[in-house]
Scaffold this motif. Structure first.
Motif, PDB file in Angstrom:
ATOM      1  N   ARG A   1       0.832  -1.327   0.091  1.00 37.33           N
ATOM      2  CA  ARG A   1       0.022  -0.034  -0.109  1.00 37.33           C
ATOM      3  C   ARG A   1       1.060   1.042  -0.113  1.00 37.33           C
ATOM      4  NH1 ARG A   1      -5.185   0.764   2.891  1.00 37.33           N
ATOM      5  NH2 ARG A   1      -5.847   2.804   2.385  1.00 37.33           N
ATOM      6  N   PRO A   2       0.813   1.889  -0.991  1.00 32.87           N
ATOM      7  CA  PRO A   2       1.649   3.221  -1.134  1.00 32.87           C
ATOM      8  C   PRO A   2       1.143   4.330  -0.131  1.00 32.87           C
ATOM      9  CG  PRO A   2       0.506   3.152  -3.118  1.00 32.87           C
ATOM     10  CD  PRO A   2       0.063   1.889  -2.362  1.00 32.87           C
ATOM     11  N   THR A   3       1.923   5.040   0.470  1.00 34.42           N
ATOM     12  CA  THR A   3       1.681   6.237   1.254  1.00 34.42           C
ATOM     13  C   THR A   3       1.262   7.411   0.187  1.00 34.42           C
ATOM     14  OG1 THR A   3       3.915   7.138   1.259  1.00 34.42           O
ATOM     15  CG2 THR A   3       3.220   5.688   3.082  1.00 34.42           C
ATOM     16  N   TYR A   4       0.590   8.217   0.657  1.00 41.36           N
ATOM     17  CA  TYR A   4       0.379   9.421  -0.092  1.00 41.36           C
ATOM     18  C   TYR A   4       1.500  10.052  -0.619  1.00 41.36           C
ATOM     19  CZ  TYR A   4      -1.980  13.611  -2.034  1.00 41.36           C
ATOM     20  OH  TYR A   4      -1.965  14.938  -2.811  1.00 41.36           O
ATOM     21  N   VAL A   5       2.280  10.528   0.123  1.00 40.57           N
ATOM     22  CA  VAL A   5       3.574  11.327  -0.339  1.00 40.57           C
ATOM     23  C   VAL A   5       4.531  10.432  -1.239  1.00 40.57           C
ATOM     24  CG1 VAL A   5       5.926  12.068   0.631  1.00 40.57           C
ATOM     25  CG2 VAL A   5       3.637  12.768   1.806  1.00 40.57           C
ATOM     26  N   MET A   6       4.452   9.231  -0.797  1.00 39.41           N
ATOM     27  CA  MET A   6       5.081   8.184  -1.813  1.00 39.41           C
ATOM     28  C   MET A   6       4.490   8.140  -3.284  1.00 39.41           C
ATOM     29  SD  MET A   6       5.477   3.954  -1.624  1.00 39.41           S
ATOM     30  CE  MET A   6       5.922   3.894   0.003  1.00 39.41           C
ATOM     31  N   PHE A   7       3.003   8.216  -3.146  1.00 32.35           N
ATOM     32  CA  PHE A   7       2.618   8.139  -4.550  1.00 32.35           C
ATOM     33  C   PHE A   7       2.470   9.164  -5.171  1.00 32.35           C
ATOM     34  CE2 PHE A   7      -1.319   7.780  -7.373  1.00 32.35           C
ATOM     35  CZ  PHE A   7      -0.996   6.506  -7.662  1.00 32.35           C
ATOM     36  N   VAL A   8       2.515  10.572  -4.423  1.00 25.92           N
ATOM     37  CA  VAL A   8       2.834  11.780  -5.372  1.00 25.92           C
ATOM     38  C   VAL A   8       4.248  11.838  -5.882  1.00 25.92           C
ATOM     39  CG1 VAL A   8       3.147  14.390  -4.934  1.00 25.92           C
ATOM     40  CG2 VAL A   8       1.114  12.998  -4.080  1.00 25.92           C
ATOM     41  N   ARG A   9       5.167  11.421  -4.933  1.00 22.21           N
ATOM     42  CA  ARG A   9       6.600  11.383  -5.280  1.00 22.21           C
ATOM     43  C   ARG A   9       7.142  10.468  -6.635  1.00 22.21           C
ATOM     44  NH1 ARG A   9       9.755   9.487  -0.408  1.00 22.21           N
ATOM     45  NH2 ARG A   9       9.232   7.491  -1.342  1.00 22.21           N
ATOM     46  N   ASN A  10       6.199   9.253  -6.410  1.00 22.52           N
ATOM     47  CA  ASN A  10       6.958   8.259  -7.446  1.00 22.52           C
ATOM     48  C   ASN A  10       6.192   7.943  -8.670  1.00 22.52           C
ATOM     49  OD1 ASN A  10       8.942   7.861  -5.572  1.00 22.52           O
ATOM     50  ND2 ASN A  10       8.069   5.875  -4.902  1.00 22.52           N
ATOM     51  N   PHE A  11       4.695   8.225  -8.628  1.00 24.36           N
ATOM     52  CA  PHE A  11       3.817   7.796  -9.335  1.00 24.36           C
ATOM     53  C   PHE A  11       2.932   8.992  -9.979  1.00 24.36           C
ATOM     54  CE2 PHE A  11       4.054   4.383  -6.071  1.00 24.36           C
ATOM     55  CZ  PHE A  11       4.809   3.689  -6.619  1.00 24.36           C
ATOM     56  N   SER A  12       2.999  10.142  -9.837  1.00 24.61           N
ATOM     57  CA  SER A  12       2.207  11.326 -10.234  1.00 24.61           C
ATOM     58  C   SER A  12       2.687  11.918 -11.287  1.00 24.61           C
ATOM     59  CB  SER A  12       1.978  12.401  -8.926  1.00 24.61           C
ATOM     60  OG  SER A  12       3.068  12.903  -8.974  1.00 24.61           O
ATOM     61  N   GLY A  13       4.112  11.372 -12.010  1.00 21.26           N
ATOM     62  CA  GLY A  13       4.544  12.029 -13.008  1.00 21.26           C
ATOM     63  C   GLY A  13       5.362  13.413 -12.839  1.00 21.26           C
ATOM     64  N   PHE A  14       5.778  13.517 -11.588  1.00 23.46           N
ATOM     65  CA  PHE A  14       6.259  14.997 -11.376  1.00 23.46           C
ATOM     66  C   PHE A  14       7.416  15.232 -12.151  1.00 23.46           C
ATOM     67  CE2 PHE A  14       8.932  12.673  -8.282  1.00 23.46           C
ATOM     68  CZ  PHE A  14      10.203  13.521  -8.383  1.00 23.46           C
ATOM     69  N   THR A  15       7.695  16.428 -12.704  1.00 20.99           N
ATOM     70  CA  THR A  15       8.874  16.718 -13.255  1.00 20.99           C
ATOM     71  C   THR A  15       9.773  17.688 -12.779  1.00 20.99           C
ATOM     72  OG1 THR A  15       7.551  18.494 -14.416  1.00 20.99           O
ATOM     73  CG2 THR A  15       7.434  16.166 -15.540  1.00 20.99           C
ATOM     74  N   SER A  16       9.676  18.289 -11.565  1.00 20.32           N
ATOM     75  CA  SER A  16      10.553  19.232 -11.218  1.00 20.32           C
ATOM     76  C   SER A  16      11.295  18.832  -9.822  1.00 20.32           C
ATOM     77  CB  SER A  16       9.578  20.548 -10.508  1.00 20.32           C
ATOM     78  OG  SER A  16      10.278  21.566 -10.021  1.00 20.32           O
ATOM     79  N   LYS A  17      12.608  19.077 -10.118  1.00 12.88           N
ATOM     80  CA  LYS A  17      13.567  18.766  -8.763  1.00 12.88           C
ATOM     81  C   LYS A  17      13.102  19.481  -7.378  1.00 12.88           C
ATOM     82  CE  LYS A  17      17.238  21.545 -10.341  1.00 12.88           C
ATOM     83  NZ  LYS A  17      16.794  22.809 -10.799  1.00 12.88           N
ATOM     84  N   ASP A  18      12.292  20.754  -7.749  1.00  8.20           N
ATOM     85  CA  ASP A  18      11.861  21.523  -6.700  1.00  8.20           C
ATOM     86  C   ASP A  18      11.097  21.031  -5.931  1.00  8.20           C
ATOM     87  OD1 ASP A  18      13.417  23.702  -7.676  1.00  8.20           O
ATOM     88  OD2 ASP A  18      11.683  24.589  -8.926  1.00  8.20           O
ATOM     89  N   TRP A  19      10.401  19.688  -6.202  1.00  8.52           N
ATOM     90  CA  TRP A  19       9.387  19.303  -5.239  1.00  8.52           C
ATOM     91  C   TRP A  19      10.104  18.270  -4.333  1.00  8.52           C
ATOM     92  CZ3 TRP A  19       4.748  16.633  -8.290  1.00  8.52           C
ATOM     93  CH2 TRP A  19       4.214  17.628  -9.326  1.00  8.52           C
ATOM     94  N   LEU A  20      11.460  17.663  -4.669  1.00  4.18           N
ATOM     95  CA  LEU A  20      12.041  16.589  -3.858  1.00  4.18           C
ATOM     96  C   LEU A  20      12.045  16.904  -2.342  1.00  4.18           C
ATOM     97  CD1 LEU A  20      14.526  15.400  -6.709  1.00  4.18           C
ATOM     98  CD2 LEU A  20      12.508  14.498  -6.077  1.00  4.18           C
ATOM     99  N   LYS A  21      12.465  18.005  -2.085  1.00  4.47           N
ATOM    100  CA  LYS A  21      12.752  18.378  -0.550  1.00  4.47           C
ATOM    101  C   LYS A  21      11.118  18.195  -0.091  1.00  4.47           C
ATOM    102  CE  LYS A  21      13.315  23.452  -0.592  1.00  4.47           C
ATOM    103  NZ  LYS A  21      14.333  24.473  -0.257  1.00  4.47           N
ATOM    104  N   TYR A  22      10.175  18.388  -0.302  1.00  2.69           N
ATOM    105  CA  TYR A  22       8.968  18.709   0.250  1.00  2.69           C
ATOM    106  C   TYR A  22       8.470  16.990   0.130  1.00  2.69           C
ATOM    107  CZ  TYR A  22       9.758  23.432  -0.536  1.00  2.69           C
ATOM    108  OH  TYR A  22      10.283  24.844  -0.595  1.00  2.69           O
ATOM    109  N   LEU A  23       8.944  16.230  -0.729  1.00  4.32           N
ATOM    110  CA  LEU A  23       8.346  14.779  -0.834  1.00  4.32           C
ATOM    111  C   LEU A  23       9.255  13.717  -0.229  1.00  4.32           C
ATOM    112  CD1 LEU A  23       7.042  15.125  -4.456  1.00  4.32           C
ATOM    113  CD2 LEU A  23       6.118  15.249  -2.407  1.00  4.32           C
ATOM    114  N   GLY A  24      10.096  14.415   0.855  1.00  6.42           N
ATOM    115  CA  GLY A  24      11.098  13.490   1.669  1.00  6.42           C
ATOM    116  C   GLY A  24      12.167  12.995   0.933  1.00  6.42           C
ATOM    117  N   VAL A  25      12.645  13.384  -0.265  1.00 11.00           N
ATOM    118  CA  VAL A  25      13.690  13.015  -0.910  1.00 11.00           C
ATOM    119  C   VAL A  25      14.853  14.016  -0.894  1.00 11.00           C
ATOM    120  CG1 VAL A  25      14.581  12.437  -3.213  1.00 11.00           C
ATOM    121  CG2 VAL A  25      12.182  11.882  -2.773  1.00 11.00           C
ATOM    122  N   ASN A  26      16.052  13.324  -0.362  1.00  6.04           N
ATOM    123  CA  ASN A  26      17.030  14.437  -0.120  1.00  6.04           C
ATOM    124  C   ASN A  26      17.857  14.553  -1.405  1.00  6.04           C
ATOM    125  OD1 ASN A  26      16.687  14.480   2.531  1.00  6.04           O
ATOM    126  ND2 ASN A  26      17.790  12.508   2.996  1.00  6.04           N
TER     127      ASN A  26
END
Length: 165
Positions: free
Chosen positions: A140-165
């Motif tokens: 079961r993916p978490t919401y943040v994991m789903f946004v980070r990995n599966f929403s098709g994001f395209t910006s590195k600006d998102w990473l620090k807000y989605l728990g990626v260093n």
């Protein structure tokens, strides 16, 4: 279509929206621009505005526990649109790891993406009985994991807000 990460007032991610919707929230002063896309602009006849990449809401929105909706398309996204038995990406369907006829439920941890051929071969057996190991265990993916990995994001600006260093 350009997608924008929407943060709550406390900088926690709450959704993804279109650039048009984000611009409207900025224009109505319901959000502030956190990061823009310097290579793109939103243009009117007289003015060029920054293209939002990450926005933050001005007021905190209380959201009860946010989970990912269990749906066919979301299971396919979680499994990278590939059969978890053979890796094929064509003629995909859902497979119940523990078959429904044997008490298997339609849950995140019991559904796997399978091609029609593998699903047919596996039939009414478990992967162990069919000697068809899964490439990964369904989860079961978490919401943040789903946004980070599966929403098709395209910006590195998102990473620090989605728990990626």
């Amino acid at each position: 279509m350009k997608r924008v990460l929407v943060l709550n007032q406390d900088y926690s991610p709450i959704s993804v929206c279109s650039a048009e919707r984000a611009f409207l929230l900025l224009y109505l002063q319901k959000a502030e621009l956190v990061h823009d896309d310097p290579e793109n602009k939103i243009r009117s006849i007289n003015t060029a505005y920054p293209m939002p990449s990450v926005i933050r809401l001005q007021q905190y929105i209380s959201i009860p526990y946010k989970s990912v909706l269990l749906s066919r398309q979301n299971v396919f996204k979680r499994d990278s649109n590939q059969c978890l038995y053979c890796g094929n990406g064509k003629d995909l369907t859902l497979d119940h790891v523990l078959p429904k006829s044997r008490g298997g439920q339609s849950t995140w941890t019991n559904l796997a993406t399978a091609c029609k051929k593998c699903n047919s071969i596996k039939g009414d057996k478990t992967p162990e009985e069919a000697k068809m190991p899964l490439a990964q265990k369904p989860f079961r993916p978490t919401y943040v994991m789903f946004v980070r990995n599966f929403s098709g994001f395209t910006s590195k600006d998102w990473l620090k807000y989605l728990g990626v260093n």
